[in-house]
Each structure stands twice: as structure tokens, then as C-alpha cells.
Motif scaffolding. Structure first.
Motif, PDB file in Angstrom:
ATOM      1  N   THR A  33       0.840  -1.194   0.000  1.00  0.00           N
ATOM      2  CA  THR A  33       0.000   0.000   0.000  1.00  0.00           C
ATOM      3  C   THR A  33       0.875   1.244   0.000  1.00  0.00           C
ATOM      4  N   VAL A  34       0.257   2.386  -0.319  1.00  0.00           N
ATOM      5  CA  VAL A  34       0.957   3.666  -0.302  1.00  0.00           C
ATOM      6  C   VAL A  34       0.140   4.655   0.527  1.00  0.00           C
ATOM      7  N   ASP A  35       0.799   5.307   1.468  1.00  0.00           N
ATOM      8  CA  ASP A  35       0.154   6.326   2.285  1.00  0.00           C
ATOM      9  C   ASP A  35       0.991   7.600   2.170  1.00  0.00           C
ATOM     10  N   SER A  36       0.594   8.651   2.852  1.00  0.00           N
ATOM     11  CA  SER A  36       1.368   9.889   2.813  1.00  0.00           C
ATOM     12  C   SER A  36       1.256  10.628   4.131  1.00  0.00           C
ATOM     13  N   ILE A  37       2.295  11.400   4.436  1.00  0.00           N
ATOM     14  CA  ILE A  37       2.299  12.289   5.591  1.00  0.00           C
ATOM     15  C   ILE A  37       2.863  13.621   5.134  1.00  0.00           C
ATOM     16  N   GLU A  38       2.609  14.672   5.903  1.00  0.00           N
ATOM     17  CA  GLU A  38       3.096  15.990   5.524  1.00  0.00           C
ATOM     18  C   GLU A  38       4.369  16.354   6.291  1.00  0.00           C
ATOM     19  N   SER A  39       5.161  17.224   5.693  1.00  0.00           N
ATOM     20  CA  SER A  39       6.381  17.698   6.335  1.00  0.00           C
ATOM     21  C   SER A  39       6.082  18.350   7.672  1.00  0.00           C
ATOM     22  N   ILE A  40       7.087  18.324   8.541  1.00  0.00           N
ATOM     23  CA  ILE A  40       6.984  18.949   9.848  1.00  0.00           C
ATOM     24  C   ILE A  40       7.207  20.458   9.719  1.00  0.00           C
ATOM     25  N   VAL A  41       6.356  21.251  10.387  1.00  0.00           N
ATOM     26  CA  VAL A  41       6.590  22.694  10.465  1.00  0.00           C
ATOM     27  C   VAL A  41       7.763  22.924  11.407  1.00  0.00           C
ATOM     28  N   PHE A  42       8.729  23.739  10.987  1.00  0.00           N
ATOM     29  CA  PHE A  42       9.930  23.892  11.793  1.00  0.00           C
ATOM     30  C   PHE A  42      10.270  25.355  12.041  1.00  0.00           C
ATOM     31  N   ASP A  43      11.083  25.580  13.038  1.00  0.00           N
ATOM     32  CA  ASP A  43      11.488  26.900  13.479  1.00  0.00           C
ATOM     33  C   ASP A  43      12.691  27.345  12.652  1.00  0.00           C
ATOM     34  N   THR A  44      12.497  28.320  11.787  1.00  0.00           N
ATOM     35  CA  THR A  44      13.566  28.754  10.886  1.00  0.00           C
ATOM     36  C   THR A  44      14.675  29.528  11.592  1.00  0.00           C
ATOM     37  N   SER A  45      14.470  29.854  12.858  1.00  0.00           N
ATOM     38  CA  SER A  45      15.522  30.559  13.594  1.00  0.00           C
ATOM     39  C   SER A  45      16.580  29.599  14.133  1.00  0.00           C
ATOM     40  N   ILE A  46      16.299  28.306  14.044  1.00  0.00           N
ATOM     41  CA  ILE A  46      17.278  27.295  14.468  1.00  0.00           C
ATOM     42  C   ILE A  46      18.147  26.928  13.274  1.00  0.00           C
ATOM     43  N   HIS A  47      19.454  26.964  13.426  1.00  0.00           N
ATOM     44  CA  HIS A  47      20.363  26.791  12.288  1.00  0.00           C
ATOM     45  C   HIS A  47      21.223  25.541  12.370  1.00  0.00           C
ATOM     46  N   GLU A  48      21.033  24.739  13.388  1.00  0.00           N
ATOM     47  CA  GLU A  48      21.760  23.481  13.471  1.00  0.00           C
ATOM     48  C   GLU A  48      21.027  22.534  14.404  1.00  0.00           C
ATOM     49  N   GLY A  49      21.306  21.248  14.237  1.00  0.00           N
ATOM     50  CA  GLY A  49      20.690  20.264  15.108  1.00  0.00           C
ATOM     51  C   GLY A  49      21.177  18.876  14.743  1.00  0.00           C
ATOM     52  N   LYS A  50      21.043  17.949  15.672  1.00  0.00           N
ATOM     53  CA  LYS A  50      21.399  16.564  15.395  1.00  0.00           C
ATOM     54  C   LYS A  50      20.685  15.645  16.378  1.00  0.00           C
ATOM     55  N   THR A  51      20.480  14.407  15.982  1.00  0.00           N
ATOM     56  CA  THR A  51      19.917  13.397  16.860  1.00  0.00           C
ATOM     57  C   THR A  51      21.045  12.672  17.577  1.00  0.00           C
ATOM     58  N   ASP A  52      20.701  11.959  18.628  1.00  0.00           N
ATOM     59  CA  ASP A  52      21.702  11.216  19.387  1.00  0.00           C
ATOM     60  C   ASP A  52      22.120   9.962  18.631  1.00  0.00           C
ATOM     61  N   PHE A  53      23.395   9.616  18.746  1.00  0.00           N
ATOM     62  CA  PHE A  53      23.877   8.334  18.246  1.00  0.00           C
ATOM     63  C   PHE A  53      23.800   7.321  19.388  1.00  0.00           C
ATOM     64  N   SER A  54      23.954   6.028  19.065  1.00  0.00           N
ATOM     65  CA  SER A  54      23.942   4.992  20.091  1.00  0.00           C
ATOM     66  C   SER A  54      24.979   3.930  19.753  1.00  0.00           C
ATOM     67  N   PHE A  55      25.713   3.463  20.779  1.00  0.00           N
ATOM     68  CA  PHE A  55      26.691   2.397  20.591  1.00  0.00           C
ATOM     69  C   PHE A  55      26.027   1.032  20.457  1.00  0.00           C
ATOM     70  N   GLY A  56      24.741   0.914  20.834  1.00  0.00           N
ATOM     71  CA  GLY A  56      24.057  -0.364  20.752  1.00  0.00           C
ATOM     72  C   GLY A  56      24.469  -1.317  21.859  1.00  0.00           C
ATOM     73  N   LEU A  57      23.999  -2.562  21.769  1.00  0.00           N
ATOM     74  CA  LEU A  57      24.214  -3.548  22.816  1.00  0.00           C
ATOM     75  C   LEU A  57      25.420  -4.443  22.589  1.00  0.00           C
ATOM     76  N   TYR A  58      26.029  -4.366  21.409  1.00  0.00           N
ATOM     77  CA  TYR A  58      27.126  -5.293  21.128  1.00  0.00           C
ATOM     78  C   TYR A  58      28.333  -4.955  21.997  1.00  0.00           C
ATOM     79  N   PRO A  59      28.921  -5.946  22.679  1.00  0.00           N
ATOM     80  CA  PRO A  59      30.053  -5.653  23.568  1.00  0.00           C
ATOM     81  C   PRO A  59      31.318  -5.381  22.775  1.00  0.00           C
ATOM     82  N   GLY A  60      32.282  -4.729  23.434  1.00  0.00           N
ATOM     83  CA  GLY A  60      33.559  -4.455  22.796  1.00  0.00           C
ATOM     84  C   GLY A  60      33.817  -2.975  22.636  1.00  0.00           C
ATOM     85  N   ASN A  61      34.993  -2.665  22.124  1.00  0.00           N
ATOM     86  CA  ASN A  61      35.429  -1.282  22.027  1.00  0.00           C
ATOM     87  C   ASN A  61      34.923  -0.621  20.756  1.00  0.00           C
ATOM     88  N   THR A  62      34.944   0.709  20.757  1.00  0.00           N
ATOM     89  CA  THR A  62      34.681   1.461  19.533  1.00  0.00           C
ATOM     90  C   THR A  62      35.976   1.578  18.742  1.00  0.00           C
TER      91      THR A  62
END
Length: 397
Positions: A33-62
Motif C-alpha cells: 500500500t501507499v500512504d502519505s504524511i506531511e512535512s513537519i513545520v519547523f522553526d527557521t531561527s534554528i540553524h543546526e541540530g542533530k539526533t543522538d547516536f547509540s553504541f548499541g548492545l554489542y560488547p567491545g570497544n569502539t
């Protein structure tokens, strides 16, 4: 029309400005099937951003990735390296290498090599729209997709699960101007174990001239021959490159760097070891041009993946095993769903040191953890062809 838009923006005291509306198509590959959603309204005064990364559950070093401008294995006058096999330099189970995704188009019983991608949540992969649909269209040309973390030398990793794709998110009538970006939603939350990258945007071009950027990807048939790179790629092996990048007309590139088919959709990742692992764009064009993630795409992607930007520590049931209770104070139970083969049960502390090991064929095993100090551990179960890992909390009650 411009005056009206200006008036609307002026009246919004929260500084939110409504940009031109964009429709995101949602292709459900399970139900067709095909559905649709609309873009998020955003604050144009914000000029940078990022989501958090995660190391996950796998043991060992980075992995300790290079943090200085390369001077070797580069093209003349370039500040970006040529590609090398990732396994020749890294343990592929290390973070963030294990977030690298090989994408297959499934046609009948045949798995055809497609593009590259990156885990950006526990069940979402970031890639490029042109891998799955034609420019400026509202349809896709794939019906079934399969993804594998750190697929290498023509084989899936025995340490991580692969998954079929359940949904594809991409802009309707997408263009190459910041919209050649797709999110794949997976049937299985394989990112819980592999971890994932953050995604980010920054309006300041000078931001990208700082820092070192890395790429893990699957170059396919080399039909873009240069004097710098005549390697006979075939899409079945993970490669790595890194260095300094620059921006131009909304794209992210690197002077002297090259790319091949199959690398499309691979992330350009800003890395600061143990502090920052953020994708700011995906490969769109040969020789090395990336569609940059701008604020609209950032907000839309973040909205899509927001419910999966966490590790579900209570989800201890996997394809072959169940681990309980968690947290545990005295004992941990490991239930095996198949009684016909041996498994190795291992426990590692947060430093990656092994503190327990047992080989058993029992369907139900009890492990005494009362002697362990309270804290985070990783319980890994290795079968004949599967390895599954869960983060275990030891807590005295």
C-alpha cells in the motif's frame, strides 16, 4: 504571495515559519500500500541540530578512527583518501563500522546488490531516494528489500541480524536539491545490537570545513575509471575512506575523492571519537557529491525515527533465545528455542572483559550472577550460525 507569507511569519510569535508544503510518501512493502504524511513545520531561527547516536548492545570497544587530515593514500593535492577494504584496517564488529548497511533488492529468490546505507535508529536505515525510485516521480521500482549490517566478502556477518524492509519513506516528486534522501523502516530492530549514527544539519557552510569525515560503503562495478582508482569492485565488500570535505551549492564533496555505483546512499559521517558520530548527507552523484541534510529533511527524518531512538532493554526475546529477568540480582535464565545444537553463553563487563563462559546444549540454562558487582554487562549467546547479544543490568535488590 511573498507578502502574505511574510505577514504569516511575522504574526507567529513563536518564530515558526511555514515553508512550502512537502508530501512524504510511505510505501508499505508488506501490505503493498501507499500512504502519505506531511512535512513537519519547523522553526527557521534554528540553524543546526542533530539526533543522538547509540553504541548499541554489542560488547567491545569502539574503533578509533583517524582524526587528522590524511597525507597518505590520497590523490594528488587531495585531502581525502582512496578507498581501502574496511576489514584490512578494522574489526568490523566495532562501532561505528557495524552501523554500515548493505541493501539488496529481492527479485523472486534472487538477492541483487543495490545500494549502501547507515543505521540511524534501532529500526531505520538512511539511504538515497534514487536507489528506489526515479527522479521527480511518486512511485518506486522495488517490491522487496533486504538489509545486512557489515556484509563482507559476499557473506552476512555472523554477529548481527539482517532484516527485510517493511516501509520506505521518501519525498513525493523528489529532486536532487536536498531531497535525494530516503528512510527505510525495518521489520526487525537490528539497530538495538549494532547501534546507530546520529543525523544532523548545519546552515553554516564553514562548519563542514572543520573536522574529519568518514565513509563506509559498498562500491559496485567500477564503470567510473580514473587513474586514481581502477579497483575491480563488485559490491560485496565493505570499504572505508576519510578526510576533509567541502560544500558547494548545497552538496558535500571532497576534492580528488571518487565513488562508484553501489555507494549511493552511504553516509558522510562527522566523527569525533567517542563523542560524535553524525551523518550530514548521503552519496548522490559520481564522483563524490552528497545530498546534504537540510533543516526540512532533518525534522522530517527525526519525526519518522523518533519512537526508535532508544534501546528497549526489556526486549530480551530474539529469534532463537530469551533472556530473563533483566535487571537481575542473583540468577539469569537463558531459554533456547532450538534444543538440537550447542551454544556458548558469554558475559562481558562494560570494559569488554569476559567474566563468564559456558558451552551448553540445555534448552534452559540458569546462570549465577550473584558474585558480579552491580552494573552494566553484555550477555552474548553464540549458536552455529547466529550470535545474539543483550545488555544485562546486574542490580542487587
Amino acid at each position: 504571495m511573498k507578502n502574505l507569507l511574510f505577514l504569516i511569519c511575522s504574526l507567529l510569535t513563536t518564530q515558526f515559519c511555514i515553508a512550502q508544503s512537502k508530501t512524504i510518501l510511505v510505501f508499505d512493502l508488506v501490505n503493498n500500500t501507499v500512504d502519505s504524511i506531511e512535512s513537519i513545520v519547523f522553526d527557521t531561527s534554528i540553524h543546526e541540530g542533530k539526533t543522538d547516536f547509540s553504541f548499541g548492545l554489542y560488547p567491545g570497544n569502539t574503533a578509533q578512527l583517524e582524526q587528522t587530515t590524511p597525507t597518505q593514500n590520497t590523490s594528488p593535492n587531495a585531502k581525502y583518501t582512496k578507498k581501502i577494504r574496511a576489514a584490512d584496517k578494522f574489526d568490523l564488529t566495532q562501532y561505528p563500522i557495524r552501523t554500515s548497511i548493505k541493501i539488496f533488492n529481492v527479485v523472486g529468490d534472487t538477492f541483487k546488490t543495490k545500494c549502501s546505507g547507515s543505521m540511524i535508529s534501532r529500526r531505520h536505515v538512511l539511504s538515497a531516494s534514487h536507489c528506489f525510485s526515479d527522479y521527480n516521480t511518486s512511485s518506486i521500482f522495488v517490491n522487496k528489500l533486504y538489509v545486512c549490517p557489515v556484509y563482507n566478502d559476499g557473506k552476512p556477518s555472523t554477529n548481527f541480524h539482517c532484516s527485510y524492509v517493511s516501509k520506505i519513506y521518501q519525498y513525493k516528486n523528489w529532486t536532487f536539491n536536498g531531497e535525494d534522501i530516503t528512510v527505510l523502516e525495518l521489520e526487525e530492530p537490528i539497530g538495538q545490537v549494532t547501534g546507530w549514527l546520529g543525523i544532523g544539519f548545519n546552515d553554516d557552510d564553514s562548519f563542514f570545513s572543520q573536522g574529519i569525515y568518514h565513509k563506509f560503503s559498498y562500491p559496485g562495478v567500477n564503470d567510473y575509471y580514473t587513474t586514481e582508482d581502477s579497483t575491480p569492485y563488485n559490491g560485496d565488500t565493505l570499504y572505508h575512506s576519510y578526510g576533509k570535505i567541502n560544500t558547494s551549492n548545497g552538496y558535500m564533496a571532497a576534492d580528488g575523492a571518487t565513488s562508484q555505483r553501489g555507494e549511493s546512499g552511504s553516509s558522510i559521517i562527522r566523527v569525533l571519537n567517542n563523542q560524535d558520530y553524525t551523518s550530514y548527507g548521503v552519496l548522490s552523484f559520481i564522483p563524490f557529491s552528497h545530498n546534504r541534510i537540510f533543516q526540512r529533511a532533518f525534522n522530517d527524518i527525526r519525526s519518522i525515527i523518533s519512537n526508535d531512538l532508544f534501546i528497549d532493554y526489556k526486549s530480551n526475546t530474539f529469534e532463537h533465545f530469551n533472556v530473563f529477568p533483566n535487571p537481575a540480582s542473583d540468577f539469569v535464565q537463558v531459554k533456547k528455542f532450538n534444543s538440537y545444537w550447542d551454544v556458548t553463553i558469554e558475559i562481558y563487563n562494560s570494559l569488554g572483559e569476559q567474566v563468564f563462559e559456558r558451552v551448553t546444549s540445555d534448552l534452559h540454562s540458569t546462570i549465577d550472577v550473584s558474585c558480579l558487582i552491580d552494573g552494566i554487562y553484555f550477555l552474548r549467546i553464540k549458536g552455529i550460525d547466529k550470535t545474539e547479544t543483550v545488555k544485562l543490568l546486574k542490580a542487587t535488590l
